[in-house]
Design an enzyme around this catalytic site. Sequence first.
Site, PDB file in Angstrom:
ATOM      1  N   LYS A 303       0.804  -1.221   0.000  1.00  0.00           N
ATOM      2  CA  LYS A 303       0.000   0.000   0.000  1.00  0.00           C
ATOM      3  C   LYS A 303       0.843   1.280   0.000  1.00  0.00           C
ATOM      4  O   LYS A 303       0.402   2.306  -0.525  1.00  0.00           O
ATOM      5  CB  LYS A 303      -0.954  -0.003   1.196  1.00  0.00           C
ATOM      6  CG  LYS A 303      -2.051  -1.057   1.081  1.00  0.00           C
ATOM      7  CD  LYS A 303      -3.088  -0.932   2.178  1.00  0.00           C
ATOM      8  CE  LYS A 303      -4.182  -1.996   2.013  1.00  0.00           C
ATOM      9  NZ  LYS A 303      -5.288  -1.812   2.974  1.00  0.00           N
ATOM     10  N   ALA A 375       1.675   0.332  11.816  1.00  0.00           N
ATOM     11  CA  ALA A 375       1.893   1.597  11.109  1.00  0.00           C
ATOM     12  C   ALA A 375       2.097   1.393   9.618  1.00  0.00           C
ATOM     13  O   ALA A 375       2.719   2.207   8.953  1.00  0.00           O
ATOM     14  CB  ALA A 375       3.097   2.335  11.707  1.00  0.00           C
ATOM     15  N   GLY A 377       0.227   0.360   5.716  1.00  0.00           N
ATOM     16  CA  GLY A 377      -0.718   1.081   4.892  1.00  0.00           C
ATOM     17  C   GLY A 377      -2.072   1.283   5.550  1.00  0.00           C
ATOM     18  O   GLY A 377      -2.609   2.398   5.572  1.00  0.00           O
ATOM     19  N   ARG A 402       9.216   3.338  11.879  1.00  0.00           N
ATOM     20  CA  ARG A 402       7.993   3.505  11.101  1.00  0.00           C
ATOM     21  C   ARG A 402       6.882   4.090  11.973  1.00  0.00           C
ATOM     22  O   ARG A 402       6.129   4.967  11.531  1.00  0.00           O
ATOM     23  CB  ARG A 402       7.561   2.171  10.495  1.00  0.00           C
ATOM     24  CG  ARG A 402       6.382   2.272   9.546  1.00  0.00           C
ATOM     25  CD  ARG A 402       6.196   1.046   8.696  1.00  0.00           C
ATOM     26  NE  ARG A 402       5.666  -0.084   9.444  1.00  0.00           N
ATOM     27  CZ  ARG A 402       5.112  -1.167   8.884  1.00  0.00           C
ATOM     28  NH1 ARG A 402       5.040  -1.241   7.556  1.00  0.00           N
ATOM     29  NH2 ARG A 402       4.671  -2.167   9.613  1.00  0.00           N
TER      30      ARG A 402
END
Length: 518
Positions: A303, A375, A377, A402
């Site tokens: 994503k 965390a 998509g 992330r």
Amino acid sequence: MDSVGQISKKSRMICVPIMGESVEQILNAMHQAKSLGADAVEIRLDCIDKLQFEPKRDLKLLIGNKPLPVVVVYRPIWEGGLYKGDEEARLQALFLAKDLGADYIELELKIASDFMKEYKLSQHSGSKIIVSCCVDNLRTLQEDPTHLVAKLQSSGADIIKFVLGAVNITDIAKVFDLYSHCQVPLIAYGTGERGLISQFLSFKYGGIFAYGSIEGNAIPGLPTVDSLRKVYKIENINANTQVFGLISKPVSHSKGPLLHNPTLRHMGYNGIYIPMFVDDLKDFFSVYSSADFLGFSVGIPYKEAVIDFCDEVHPLARSIGAVNTIIRRRNDGKLVGYNTDSEAAISAIEDALKAQGCTKGETLLHEKLFVLVGAGGAGRALAFGAKTKGARVVVFDIDFDRAKSLADAVSGKAFRFEDLVSFEPEKGAILSNATPLGMHPNMDRIPVPKESLKDYELVFDAVYTPRKTRLLKEAEAAGAIIVSGVEMFLRQAAAQFNLFTGLKAPEEFMRGIILEKF
């Protein structure tokens, strides 16, 4: 469907490969295949226990009691089969099958011409000859696949067959291309999960067979006969059918085909939605660039990465940093990325709060603590959606960098995944799981300590297989409002359908499918 005697490039049959170890197993499987809607069966004689197999007796039983047209295959080990015995005995068994009335017998390209000459097959009628070639993978193939097709055609076969060990989904584009080089009926497909689309799209490109397996006797890389008939209804596919699909790795968990295909038919739209096992986004988009491939859902793990392959990205998706929907714009062929996850998830959460009579501030999430696990998509879509509603977002992820990047983007806080064990949420917080934890088949894990669930007002799980995850069951038992990922799935799918087709999605029809099928 054309009769066996009138086989042509317009014929269309769903065929079930049967690899039973005994004649009894094969006979049972043939009848089961017929009951499921198969048009033909392919029986693999080399899979029968060699100590039990007696050609004259067993072929008479199999062919004399066949409930469907039958393809007889006796594949030697040198062509990827199991037969290791005397070659003459193998060929005699195939000729006997023809003599007994097999509808088709399959011969390997290496021996086909000599076999037909020796047994003077042109003097016989009835059985049709399939001449086949199996290739391990394109990278080791010493010649262009179209040259192999030319050799297969020159063998004098009634039907030719090309089977490819698919290393990448992009290999299947070369399989589809073979149909345009063929003057006789062709069976062509790729094996394994990366070759799955060759079964769904066989009839679009001119194939005469699509292969399906029997439920409970699954064959890797083959859909079930039941799904081909009921979910995909591939008998309706033609050259004008537009293709939509899920780009993901893996794809087997997806329920998208169960929802999108009936909806396309319900709206009278000539399209098909299929799973696409993608290893390399760059290769995929460079190969599947035709106008026939009109739109894609984007799943794990692509994503975020897929943004780089879009010509344009909708501002919301750009701010989120994740795309879950791509359309190929009809007027110029450009790929445009969208995010339908964010609104779908947040609206599902707010509607659940409303249903319980909850109201608070400017929005239902205003100033609420929004605890996000994951965390990636989907997590990014949730975080940005919650932020726009005024929530205070905290992010947990196994990749702390992330988590920190996402938290900074939404003015939130980041924590390490292992800190979840000791994290104490404030009363009335919202918990959202955007990790695969709890997804079928690994359904026993939950991302937070069970004891902490009593502090959450609402628990949302982006996982939708199963419909009610263990996390949701535990949260419900603890007194929390629960929201299934199925609700997010429905809403984002409806938005995707609008983008894919330009039509208004029939949401109540789609909800009915989910209630019935999920």
